[in-house]
Design a protein around this motif. Structure first.
Motif, PDB file in Angstrom:
ATOM      1  N   ILE A 213       0.832  -1.208   0.000  1.00 22.57           N
ATOM      2  CA  ILE A 213       0.000   0.000   0.000  1.00 22.57           C
ATOM      3  C   ILE A 213       0.869   1.262   0.000  1.00 22.57           C
ATOM      4  N   ALA A 214       1.961   1.248   0.762  1.00 23.24           N
ATOM      5  CA  ALA A 214       2.816   2.437   0.826  1.00 23.24           C
ATOM      6  C   ALA A 214       3.557   2.661  -0.500  1.00 23.24           C
ATOM      7  N   GLY A 215       4.154   1.590  -1.037  1.00 19.62           N
ATOM      8  CA  GLY A 215       4.921   1.731  -2.282  1.00 19.62           C
ATOM      9  C   GLY A 215       4.041   2.182  -3.435  1.00 19.62           C
TER      10      GLY A 215
ATOM     11  N   TYR B 110       9.088  -2.469  -8.452  1.00 16.47           N
ATOM     12  CA  TYR B 110       9.550  -3.862  -8.498  1.00 16.47           C
ATOM     13  C   TYR B 110       8.975  -4.614  -7.305  1.00 16.47           C
ATOM     14  N   GLU B 111       8.276  -5.692  -7.576  1.00 14.10           N
ATOM     15  CA  GLU B 111       7.593  -6.453  -6.513  1.00 14.10           C
ATOM     16  C   GLU B 111       8.036  -7.908  -6.578  1.00 14.10           C
ATOM     17  N   GLN B 112       8.309  -8.480  -5.392  1.00 12.55           N
ATOM     18  CA  GLN B 112       8.783  -9.865  -5.361  1.00 12.55           C
ATOM     19  C   GLN B 112       7.705 -10.879  -5.759  1.00 12.55           C
TER      20      GLN B 112
ATOM     21  N   LEU C 102      -8.932  -2.468   6.972  1.00 11.23           N
ATOM     22  CA  LEU C 102      -7.972  -1.403   7.250  1.00 11.23           C
ATOM     23  C   LEU C 102      -8.783  -0.144   7.534  1.00 11.23           C
ATOM     24  N   THR C 103      -8.398   0.579   8.577  1.00 14.03           N
ATOM     25  CA  THR C 103      -9.024   1.873   8.816  1.00 14.03           C
ATOM     26  C   THR C 103      -8.172   2.945   8.154  1.00 14.03           C
ATOM     27  N   ILE C 104      -8.812   3.730   7.310  1.00 13.12           N
ATOM     28  CA  ILE C 104      -8.120   4.859   6.683  1.00 13.12           C
ATOM     29  C   ILE C 104      -8.646   6.118   7.352  1.00 13.12           C
TER      30      ILE C 104
ATOM     31  N   HIS D 178     -11.650  -3.054   2.872  1.00 13.87           N
ATOM     32  CA  HIS D 178     -10.875  -4.296   2.762  1.00 13.87           C
ATOM     33  C   HIS D 178      -9.514  -3.937   2.167  1.00 13.87           C
ATOM     34  N   ARG D 179      -8.456  -4.477   2.754  1.00 15.87           N
ATOM     35  CA  ARG D 179      -7.106  -4.167   2.234  1.00 15.87           C
ATOM     36  C   ARG D 179      -6.995  -4.509   0.760  1.00 15.87           C
ATOM     37  N   ALA D 180      -7.575  -5.635   0.382  1.00 13.65           N
ATOM     38  CA  ALA D 180      -7.463  -6.076  -1.010  1.00 13.65           C
ATOM     39  C   ALA D 180      -8.139  -5.068  -1.947  1.00 13.65           C
TER      40      ALA D 180
ATOM     41  N   ARG E 159      12.466  -9.978  -6.855  1.00 12.59           N
ATOM     42  CA  ARG E 159      12.820  -9.857  -5.436  1.00 12.59           C
ATOM     43  C   ARG E 159      14.156  -9.153  -5.301  1.00 12.59           C
ATOM     44  N   PHE E 160      14.084  -7.952  -4.707  1.00  7.46           N
ATOM     45  CA  PHE E 160      15.295  -7.153  -4.511  1.00  7.46           C
ATOM     46  C   PHE E 160      16.275  -7.906  -3.617  1.00  7.46           C
ATOM     47  N   GLU E 161      17.567  -7.865  -4.017  1.00  4.25           N
ATOM     48  CA  GLU E 161      18.588  -8.507  -3.177  1.00  4.25           C
ATOM     49  C   GLU E 161      19.726  -7.576  -2.800  1.00  4.25           C
TER      50      GLU E 161
ATOM     51  N   GLY F 242       7.202   3.767   4.409  1.00  4.74           N
ATOM     52  CA  GLY F 242       6.229   2.804   4.947  1.00  4.74           C
ATOM     53  C   GLY F 242       6.842   1.950   6.051  1.00  4.74           C
ATOM     54  N   ASP F 243       6.361   0.705   6.178  1.00  7.61           N
ATOM     55  CA  ASP F 243       6.852  -0.184   7.236  1.00  7.61           C
ATOM     56  C   ASP F 243       8.357  -0.429   7.146  1.00  7.61           C
ATOM     57  N   ALA F 244       8.930  -0.319   5.979  1.00  6.28           N
ATOM     58  CA  ALA F 244      10.381  -0.495   5.851  1.00  6.28           C
ATOM     59  C   ALA F 244      11.104   0.547   6.706  1.00  6.28           C
TER      60      ALA F 244
ATOM     61  N   LEU G 263      -2.919   2.164  17.314  1.00  7.44           N
ATOM     62  CA  LEU G 263      -3.522   3.435  16.872  1.00  7.44           C
ATOM     63  C   LEU G 263      -4.070   3.321  15.451  1.00  7.44           C
ATOM     64  N   GLY G 264      -3.928   2.141  14.834  1.00  6.28           N
ATOM     65  CA  GLY G 264      -4.446   1.926  13.473  1.00  6.28           C
ATOM     66  C   GLY G 264      -3.817   2.879  12.471  1.00  6.28           C
ATOM     67  N   GLN G 265      -2.503   3.119  12.611  1.00  7.00           N
ATOM     68  CA  GLN G 265      -1.874   4.145  11.775  1.00  7.00           C
ATOM     69  C   GLN G 265      -0.724   3.631  10.917  1.00  7.00           C
ATOM     70  N   GLY G 266      -0.466   2.338  10.900  1.00  5.94           N
ATOM     71  CA  GLY G 266       0.691   1.833  10.148  1.00  5.94           C
ATOM     72  C   GLY G 266       0.606   2.135   8.668  1.00  5.94           C
ATOM     73  N   ALA G 267      -0.491   1.729   8.061  1.00  3.86           N
ATOM     74  CA  ALA G 267      -0.649   1.985   6.625  1.00  3.86           C
ATOM     75  C   ALA G 267      -0.842   3.474   6.380  1.00  3.86           C
ATOM     76  N   ALA G 268      -1.552   4.123   7.299  1.00  8.75           N
ATOM     77  CA  ALA G 268      -1.798   5.564   7.145  1.00  8.75           C
ATOM     78  C   ALA G 268      -0.472   6.325   7.060  1.00  8.75           C
ATOM     79  N   MET G 269       0.516   5.927   7.893  1.00  5.63           N
ATOM     80  CA  MET G 269       1.819   6.622   7.863  1.00  5.63           C
ATOM     81  C   MET G 269       2.533   6.368   6.535  1.00  5.63           C
TER      82      MET G 269
HETATM   83  C1  LIG Z   1      -3.215  -6.673  12.978  1.00  3.70           C
HETATM   84  C2  LIG Z   1      -2.884  -5.433  12.212  1.00  3.70           C
HETATM   85  C3  LIG Z   1      -3.866  -4.457  12.017  1.00  3.70           C
HETATM   86  C4  LIG Z   1      -3.572  -3.273  11.302  1.00  3.70           C
HETATM   87  N1  LIG Z   1      -4.537  -2.327  11.148  1.00  3.70           N
HETATM   88  C5  LIG Z   1      -4.244  -1.153  10.522  1.00  3.70           C
HETATM   89  C6  LIG Z   1      -5.226  -0.115  10.360  1.00  3.70           C
HETATM   90  O1  LIG Z   1      -6.400  -0.252  10.743  1.00  3.70           O
HETATM   91  N2  LIG Z   1      -4.860   1.052   9.756  1.00  3.70           N
HETATM   92  C7  LIG Z   1      -3.594   1.257   9.306  1.00  3.70           C
HETATM   93  O2  LIG Z   1      -3.305   2.345   8.781  1.00  3.70           O
HETATM   94  N3  LIG Z   1      -2.634   0.269   9.422  1.00  3.70           N
HETATM   95  C8  LIG Z   1      -2.927  -0.901  10.017  1.00  3.70           C
HETATM   96  N4  LIG Z   1      -1.970  -1.869  10.133  1.00  3.70           N
HETATM   97  C9  LIG Z   1      -0.621  -1.633   9.598  1.00  3.70           C
HETATM   98  C10 LIG Z   1      -0.510  -1.880   8.112  1.00  3.70           C
HETATM   99  O3  LIG Z   1      -1.025  -3.160   7.809  1.00  3.70           O
HETATM  100  C11 LIG Z   1       0.950  -1.780   7.631  1.00  3.70           C
HETATM  101  O4  LIG Z   1       1.559  -0.675   8.235  1.00  3.70           O
HETATM  102  C12 LIG Z   1       1.001  -1.593   6.122  1.00  3.70           C
HETATM  103  O5  LIG Z   1       0.375  -2.652   5.453  1.00  3.70           O
HETATM  104  C13 LIG Z   1       2.440  -1.464   5.615  1.00  3.70           C
HETATM  105  O6  LIG Z   1       2.436  -1.225   4.227  1.00  3.70           O
HETATM  106  P1  LIG Z   1       3.794  -1.258   3.404  1.00  3.70           P
HETATM  107  O7  LIG Z   1       3.390  -1.031   1.988  1.00  3.70           O
HETATM  108  O8  LIG Z   1       4.800  -0.343   4.029  1.00  3.70           O
HETATM  109  O9  LIG Z   1       4.374  -2.719   3.610  1.00  3.70           O
HETATM  110  P2  LIG Z   1       3.794  -4.136   3.135  1.00  3.70           P
HETATM  111  O10 LIG Z   1       2.318  -4.134   3.134  1.00  3.70           O
HETATM  112  O11 LIG Z   1       4.509  -5.154   3.963  1.00  3.70           O
HETATM  113  O12 LIG Z   1       4.272  -4.249   1.609  1.00  3.70           O
HETATM  114  C14 LIG Z   1       5.591  -4.513   1.258  1.00  3.70           C
HETATM  115  C15 LIG Z   1       5.621  -5.026  -0.169  1.00  3.70           C
HETATM  116  O13 LIG Z   1       6.976  -5.230  -0.558  1.00  3.70           O
HETATM  117  C16 LIG Z   1       7.125  -6.514  -1.120  1.00  3.70           C
HETATM  118  N5  LIG Z   1       8.495  -6.943  -0.851  1.00  3.70           N
HETATM  119  C17 LIG Z   1       9.017  -7.353   0.331  1.00  3.70           C
HETATM  120  N6  LIG Z   1      10.311  -7.667   0.199  1.00  3.70           N
HETATM  121  C18 LIG Z   1      10.627  -7.440  -1.106  1.00  3.70           C
HETATM  122  C19 LIG Z   1      11.831  -7.563  -1.870  1.00  3.70           C
HETATM  123  N7  LIG Z   1      12.979  -7.997  -1.305  1.00  3.70           N
HETATM  124  N8  LIG Z   1      11.804  -7.238  -3.195  1.00  3.70           N
HETATM  125  C20 LIG Z   1      10.647  -6.812  -3.785  1.00  3.70           C
HETATM  126  N9  LIG Z   1       9.477  -6.680  -3.108  1.00  3.70           N
HETATM  127  C21 LIG Z   1       9.482  -6.978  -1.787  1.00  3.70           C
HETATM  128  C22 LIG Z   1       6.075  -7.369  -0.439  1.00  3.70           C
HETATM  129  O14 LIG Z   1       5.764  -8.512  -1.219  1.00  3.70           O
HETATM  130  C23 LIG Z   1       4.918  -6.369  -0.347  1.00  3.70           C
HETATM  131  O15 LIG Z   1       4.135  -6.350  -1.522  1.00  3.70           O
HETATM  132  C24 LIG Z   1      -2.254  -3.068  10.805  1.00  3.70           C
HETATM  133  C25 LIG Z   1      -1.282  -4.054  10.988  1.00  3.70           C
HETATM  134  C26 LIG Z   1      -1.579  -5.227  11.684  1.00  3.70           C
HETATM  135  C27 LIG Z   1      -0.509  -6.274  11.874  1.00  3.70           C
END
Ligand SMILES: Cc1cc2nc3c(=O)[nH]c(=O)nc-3n(C[C@H](O)[C@H](O)[C@H](O)COP(=O)(O)OP(=O)(O)OC[C@H]3O[C@@H](n4cnc5c(N)ncnc54)[C@H](O)[C@@H]3O)c2cc1C
Length: 392
Positions: free
Chosen positions: A16-18, A35-37, A48-50, A109-111, A134-136, A298-300, A308-314
């Motif tokens: 979602i972040a990328g 680039y996605e693995q 997901l709460t936005i 729904h996240r999907a 897959r990035f290495e 993002g999460d990286a 706080l339901g903010q992971g994806a939001a950040m």
């Molecule tokens: C139980 C739970 C509830 C949550 N509820 C909420 C909520 O209500 N609201 C909210 O804002 N957040 C919520 N979050 C947080 C949120 O899910 C994450 O912060 C968010 O999905 C992170 O997005 P991202 O794109 O940074 O990472 P990811 O979703 O992990 O995406 C990373 C992508 O990179 C790809 N990738 C990984 N490694 C490689 C590689 N080496 N080379 C190429 N591609 C690669 C993966 O396949 C994936 O597609 C929740 C989390 C949990 C665990």
């Protein structure tokens, strides 16, 4: 087109972040390759709460219609006592909150969100999304970087954005792999068709029940047809290596023994194939995300607990601010500097507050849940931020 628009920007990870970053850059005229693995796109997980702070960014990249069509905008939220089910706090959502913040509060729904982002990006001008990459490795030089993938491909990019999640390989290449640490929390996620529940049970539409060492959050998605829940518990005996496994509904019912009827009814109605559990990991905040022309997003950059339901939001906010920083800067170095400076303090704050809020909600003393004030994204003022206009 200026020199900045000629840059080749590589985004690693189509989560979602990328994808938000990729769409936001693309809409500002930049050339982005993602680039996605995975061999095939498709988000797993449930709801997901936005919150409005993230909705601003999604609207800016053209997803306002998708949020309206695919999401649910609850009128009210609330917090219930774990044992009695009494409503201890009410939160105004819906039109009143949207008016105050200038963007809606949506549960989706996240999907559905992921799919809308992928469609928006691939429909855009000059986009490219490479699956099965897959990035290495990262080989940097002054002008940019060469990135190597597990499939043997190598590509050059002027800028690399690591959006590859909590186990980020880009982060590992920049700052050493380290290990995400197990936080002591495990999460169950379930989806329940609304018709499997007695009428009137889902009130208010979005609700958290808070009790000793456990929380149970549930809300509606898919136009109200599905109830999504996240049940969190503390455990020190997590032995399972896998990050996401199917769980038995009976295990979850036992975990929530003694909880009020609505929670137990929802859990009991979960179709067995829609009940998952996994361990929650986090990392210490980084003091710096960037080296040369490579940064994290993002999460990286800032994985956090979900209280706080903010992971994806950040991550969504990051994507928009990154694109604005590129638009406003004369060089990639300046853009990355401005991006990080605009984001690191806020995300570090939210990481720390998410962990603190978990401790607050899960404290072991069972008896003062009715008097304790609850910290939320709203009470911390997080929803008032607008990444479309925030200063850079
Ligand atoms: C139980 C739970 C509830 C949550 N509820 C909420 C909520 O209500 N609201 C909210 O804002 N957040 C919520 N979050 C947080 C949120 O899910 C994450 O912060 C968010 O999905 C992170 O997005 P991202 O794109 O940074 O990472 P990811 O979703 O992990 O995406 C990373 C992508 O990179 C790809 N990738 C990984 N490694 C490689 C590689 N080496 N080379 C190429 N591609 C690669 C993966 O396949 C994936 O597609 C929740 C989390 C949990 C665990």
């Amino acid at each position: 087109m200026g020199a900045m628009q000629d840059l080749e920007i590589a985004v690693v990870g189509a989560g979602i972040a990328g994808l938000t970053a990729a769409c936001a850059l693309q809409r500002r005229g930049f050339r982005v390759r993602v680039y996605e693995q995975a061999e095939r796109l498709g988000e797993v997980g449930a709801g997901l709460t936005i919150t409005p702070n993230a909705a601003h960014a999604l609207i800016d990249i053209g997803l306002g219609g998708d949020l309206e069509r695919l999401g649910v905008c609850p009128e009210r939220g609330g917090a219930r006592h774990w044992r009695s089910g009494e409503l201890m706090a009410r939160f105004e959502r819906g039109a009143a909150l949207a008016e105050r913040c200038g963007a809606p509060y949506v549960q989706i729904h996240r999907a559905d969100l992921h799919d809308a982002l992928a469609r928006a990006f691939t429909a855009g001008e000059g986009s490219s999304l490479a699956l099965g990459h897959r990035f290495e490795r990262l080989l940097e030089n002054e002008q940019g970087a060469e990135i190597g993938f597990a499939n043997g491909m190598r590509v050059r990019a002027d800028v690399v954005i690591g959006a590859d999640g909590i186990r980020s390989a880009v982060r590992g290449q920049l700052f050493g792999a380290g290990h995400p640490r197990f936080t002591g929390y495990i999460a169950w996620r379930g989806l329940v068709p609304i018709e499997a529940l007695p009428p009137g049970l889902i009130e208010p539409q979005s609700c958290i029940s808070i009790g000793p060492r456990h929380t149970f959050t549930r809300y509606l998605i898919r136009a109200g047809r599905l109830v999504n829940y996240v049940a969190l518990a503390e455990r020190d005996d997590w032995q399972v290596e896998s990050w996401s496994v199917r769980s038995e509904v009976s295990e979850l019912l036992a975990e929530f023994a003694g909880w009020h009827e609505a929670v137990r009814t929802i859990i009991a109605a979960t179709p067995p194939e829609l009940c998952f559990k996994w361990a929650l990991f986090d990392r210490e905040p980084l003091a710096n995300w960037t080296r040369g022309r490579v940064t994290l997003l993002g999460d990286a950059a800032h994985p956090m607990l979900p209280f706080l339901g903010q992971g994806a939001a950040m991550g969504i906010e990051d994507g928009l601010v990154l694109a604005r920083a590129f638009e406003a800067s004369g060089t990639p170095e300046e853009a990355l500097r401005r991006y990080q400076a605009a984001r690191i303090e806020r995300t570090t704050f939210v990481m720390r507050k998410s962990a603190e809020t978990g401790r607050e909600y899960h404290r072991a003393d069972a008896d003062d849940y009715d008097t304790h004030p609850h910290t939320t994204a709203e009470s911390l003022g997080l929803m008032a931020y607008d990444p479309v206009v925030a200063s850079l």
